[in-house]
Motif scaffolding. Structure first.
Motif, PDB file in Angstrom:
ATOM      1  N   MET A   1       0.628  -1.228  -0.126  1.00  0.00           N
ATOM      2  CA  MET A   1       0.157  -0.094  -0.054  1.00  0.00           C
ATOM      3  C   MET A   1       0.791   1.327   0.052  1.00  0.00           C
ATOM      4  O   MET A   1       1.939   1.272   0.688  1.00  0.00           O
ATOM      5  N   GLU A   5      -2.936   5.606  -0.155  1.00  0.00           N
ATOM      6  CA  GLU A   5      -3.882   4.473  -0.130  1.00  0.00           C
ATOM      7  C   GLU A   5      -4.223   4.280   1.630  1.00  0.00           C
ATOM      8  O   GLU A   5      -5.181   4.290   1.860  1.00  0.00           O
ATOM      9  N   GLY A  63      -6.162  -0.300  -2.347  1.00  0.00           N
ATOM     10  CA  GLY A  63      -4.692  -0.967  -2.274  1.00  0.00           C
ATOM     11  C   GLY A  63      -4.798  -2.414  -1.980  1.00  0.00           C
ATOM     12  O   GLY A  63      -3.886  -3.160  -1.282  1.00  0.00           O
ATOM     13  N   THR A  65      -6.797  -4.171  -0.099  1.00  0.00           N
ATOM     14  CA  THR A  65      -7.564  -4.285   1.341  1.00  0.00           C
ATOM     15  C   THR A  65      -8.722  -3.919   1.121  1.00  0.00           C
ATOM     16  O   THR A  65      -8.923  -2.842   0.663  1.00  0.00           O
TER      17      THR A  65
END
Length: 92
Positions: A1, A5, A63, A65
């Motif tokens: 990330m 992000e 990102g 997630t």
């Protein structure tokens, strides 16, 4: 990330936590408390969704997630309500 992000993820979490705190009657604290409520709510709400077999209607992926928006708000509201019951806080 990337840094962008991570910041975007924290902003979304802060908004979810703020909504959850508002639904449950609020707590003292600011942005960092809202972020913490959203992360705890995400874990609690995710577990409730898993137990009940219900899907996430509005996930946001940043990102790679995923943040479950609806379950984060529901879990956060349950978490704040439980804290208010334990501490005996009264609405003002």
């Amino acid at each position: 990330m990337t840094l962008f992000e991570i910041l975007l993820f924290l902003i979304v979490a802060a908004i979810c936590g703020g909504v959850a705190r508002s639904l449950a009657g609020g707590t003292n604290g600011g942005c960092f408390v809202s972020i913490a409520v959203a992360f705890v709510g995400s874990m609690l709400g995710g577990k409730l969704a898993q137990i009940s077999g219900m899907p996430e209607p509005l996930p946001i992926t940043i990102g790679g997630t995923q943040l479950p928006i609806v379950w984060s708000i529901i879990g956060g509201a349950i978490f704040v309500a439980a804290l208010r019951m334990i501490s005996g806080a009264r609405s003002s």
